[in-house]
Design a protein around this motif. Structure first.
Motif, PDB file in Angstrom:
ATOM      1  N   ASP A 278       0.870  -1.173   0.000  1.00  0.00           N
ATOM      2  CA  ASP A 278       0.000   0.000   0.000  1.00  0.00           C
ATOM      3  C   ASP A 278       0.913   1.230   0.000  1.00  0.00           C
ATOM      4  N   LYS A 280       0.402   4.395  -0.353  1.00  0.00           N
ATOM      5  CA  LYS A 280      -0.017   5.539   0.457  1.00  0.00           C
ATOM      6  C   LYS A 280       0.366   5.312   1.912  1.00  0.00           C
ATOM      7  N   ASP A 286      -0.183  11.473  -2.076  1.00  0.00           N
ATOM      8  CA  ASP A 286      -1.446  11.046  -2.665  1.00  0.00           C
ATOM      9  C   ASP A 286      -1.445  11.193  -4.185  1.00  0.00           C
ATOM     10  N   ALA A 289       0.622   8.271  -5.410  1.00  0.00           N
ATOM     11  CA  ALA A 289       0.076   6.956  -5.063  1.00  0.00           C
ATOM     12  C   ALA A 289      -1.138   6.625  -5.914  1.00  0.00           C
ATOM     13  N   ALA A 290      -1.974   7.621  -6.206  1.00  0.00           N
ATOM     14  CA  ALA A 290      -3.180   7.384  -7.006  1.00  0.00           C
ATOM     15  C   ALA A 290      -2.817   6.931  -8.415  1.00  0.00           C
ATOM     16  N   LYS A 327       9.122   6.939   2.176  1.00  0.00           N
ATOM     17  CA  LYS A 327       8.675   8.042   3.030  1.00  0.00           C
ATOM     18  C   LYS A 327       9.712   9.160   3.068  1.00  0.00           C
TER      19      LYS A 327
END
Length: 479
Positions: A278, A280, A286, A289-290, A327
């Motif tokens: 995952d 996100k 965002d 990630a989308a 991150k």
């Protein structure tokens, strides 16, 4: 014959008051107050004042003692002239102590001196004890013997002082006390130049052994360095050598030997994590990630690992390693200027990131802004980008030229066949490339070719100008 009437006695003269020197007459430390003449207080009546210099004073004390031994002998009119409050302020005579009082007073003085000496010695003892405790507290320390027992990983933070490192080593059980490490490292300049990151140490090491191991060349572990333009997968150079990609670099950084166990994570495990994780939840923005979630290929995280140095801890699992790097990269990308609200010539932030990766792979820093302008001009004119770097991306080749066969091979990254941008970035763009994608140079160029051996390109607005630049490039041996 009657005796003549007696004449009233002359008014008695009152002895002068002695001056008050503010001293206790009974204190053996005070000097004896001298006998001095004192003026008689003025009469209450302001109409009859006797000058002081007209009054006689007698120095013989016996004179006063004879005339005024008894207060009752004072004439009534004399007492009327001197109010009671004056009498109350009269100063007492100095009385010499008796000879038999001297010895007790001397013994009292001697006793007081003795007590003062005892008190002084007690204070000195307390101060001396505190000083000894302080010296022991400062210079005394616990220390182990030998080179240690079990392997343990410790972390040195950015800007950590020698004392901070000693505290970390103590917490991890490496040394018995921070002072043991600090004292052992006092003359070792390498300790002051230690880089932040992870180091393999041993428990129960002496301070000297800890300094030696910590400053050894192989002590630091978990170092991941990603250069600008690096791909996820390895790249084969024209000479046959292999340039490792992000997956290989991360797998190597995860390796360490801890108590006989290898902590390495394989590239296959990292690819599987990239395919199914995952993103996100791993910290990917965002807006990225989308877009990446549309694919299940490991290349969906291409370009999301920003160039830089990362410190990863040996022993982490594949998803922990990848999550930490992604991150941290998100922070770097945001610092470079990309955000959810970014738009350039109608391109969203993820598309700008893709353009930045193309700029990074197609030229040198000096040409970044011009290459950026060529890409935006072609997209605006609905022209194919025709970039060799996108074709070679799937071929894992870093060259900027392609063969006819390569250019005719179908695929989503073949910009000779497809219009528009490739589906993902083709490498890790640096901050300079991102800035160029955000702020392209002004110009009408739609062509460029590497025309100098140092990597510089020549730009053209027409096809004929571009052909001339190609001929120039071949003449110079640029490719």
């Amino acid at each position: 014959m009657q005796p003549p009437p007696q004449q009233p006695p002359p008014p008695a003269r009152r002895p002068p008051r002695r001056p008050d020197h503010g001293l206790d007459l009974f204190d053996d430390r005070a000097p004896h107050p001298p006998r001095a003449r004192r003026p008689i207080p003025p009469d209450e009546s302001p109409t009859d004042i006797i000058p002081v210099e007209d009054i006689e004073y007698y120095e013989d004390p016996e004179y006063y003692e004879d005339d005024y031994a008894d207060e009752d002998e004072y004439p009534d009119d004399y007492r009327d002239d001197y109010p009671d409050d004056v009498e109350e302020r009269a100063e007492p005579e100095y009385i010499e102590p008796a000879d038999d009082e001297e010895e007790p007073r001397r013994r009292t003085k001697t006793g007081r001196r003795f007590l003062r000496w005892v008190a002084a010695l007690a204070v000195i003892a307390v101060i001396g004890g505190g000083a000894w405790y302080g010296i022991d507290k400062i210079f005394g320390y616990a220390d182990y013997d030998g080179a240690g027992d079990n392997d343990v990983v410790i972390e040195i933070g950015q800007g950590d002082s020698t004392n901070a490192i000693g505290t970390e080593l103590t917490s991890a059980g490496v040394v018995a006390s921070g002072k043991a490490f600090v004292k052992a490292s006092a003359d070792n300049a390498k300790v002051r130049s230690l880089q932040p990151g992870y180091y393999v140490m041993k428990t129960k090491m002496s301070g000297a052994a800890a300094v030696t191991k910590l400053t050894a060349p192989d002590a630091r572990v978990g170092v991941l360095q990603v250069r600008a333009g690096t791909q996820l997968d390895d790249v084969t150079q024209p000479d046959g050598s292999i340039t490792p990609g992000v997956f290989s670099l991360l797998a190597k950084a995860s390796c360490a030997q801890l108590n006989g166990q290898n902590t390495c994570v394989s590239t296959d495990d990292l690819r599987k994590a990239a395919e199914s994780a995952d993103l996100k939840a791993m910290g990917v923005p965002d807006w990225a990630a989308a877009q990446s979630a549309k694919s299940t290929d490991s290349r969906r995280i291409e370009g999301l690992v920003a160039p830089g140095v990362y410190d990863v801890k040996p022993g982490w699992k594949a998803d922990e390693l990848l999550g930490f790097v992604l991150k941290s990269s998100a922070t770097k990308v945001q610092a470079a200027g990309l955000a959810a609200s970014t738009t350039v010539n109608g391109q969203n932030p993820y598309q700008v990131l893709v353009i930045a990766s193309l700029i990074e792979r197609e030229g040198v820093d000096q040409d970044f802004e011009k290459i950026s302008r060529v890409i935006y001009n072609r997209l605006a004119a609905n022209m194919r980008l025709q970039l060799d770097s996108t074709v070679n991306y799937l071929l894992d080749k870093p060259v900027v030229t392609t063969s006819d066969a390569d250019r005719t091979r179908p695929g989503p990254y073949n910009t000779y066949l497809n219009v528009g941008l490739p589906p993902t970035p083709i490498g890790s763009p640096g901050s300079d490339a991102i800035q160029a994608a955000l702020k392209p140079a002004d110009g009408n160029w739609v062509f460029f070719v590497k025309c100098e051996k140092n990597g510089l390109s020549c730009f053209a607005a027409t096809a004929s100008e571009h052909q001339q630049n190609i001929a120039l490039a071949r003449q110079r041996g640029a490719f």
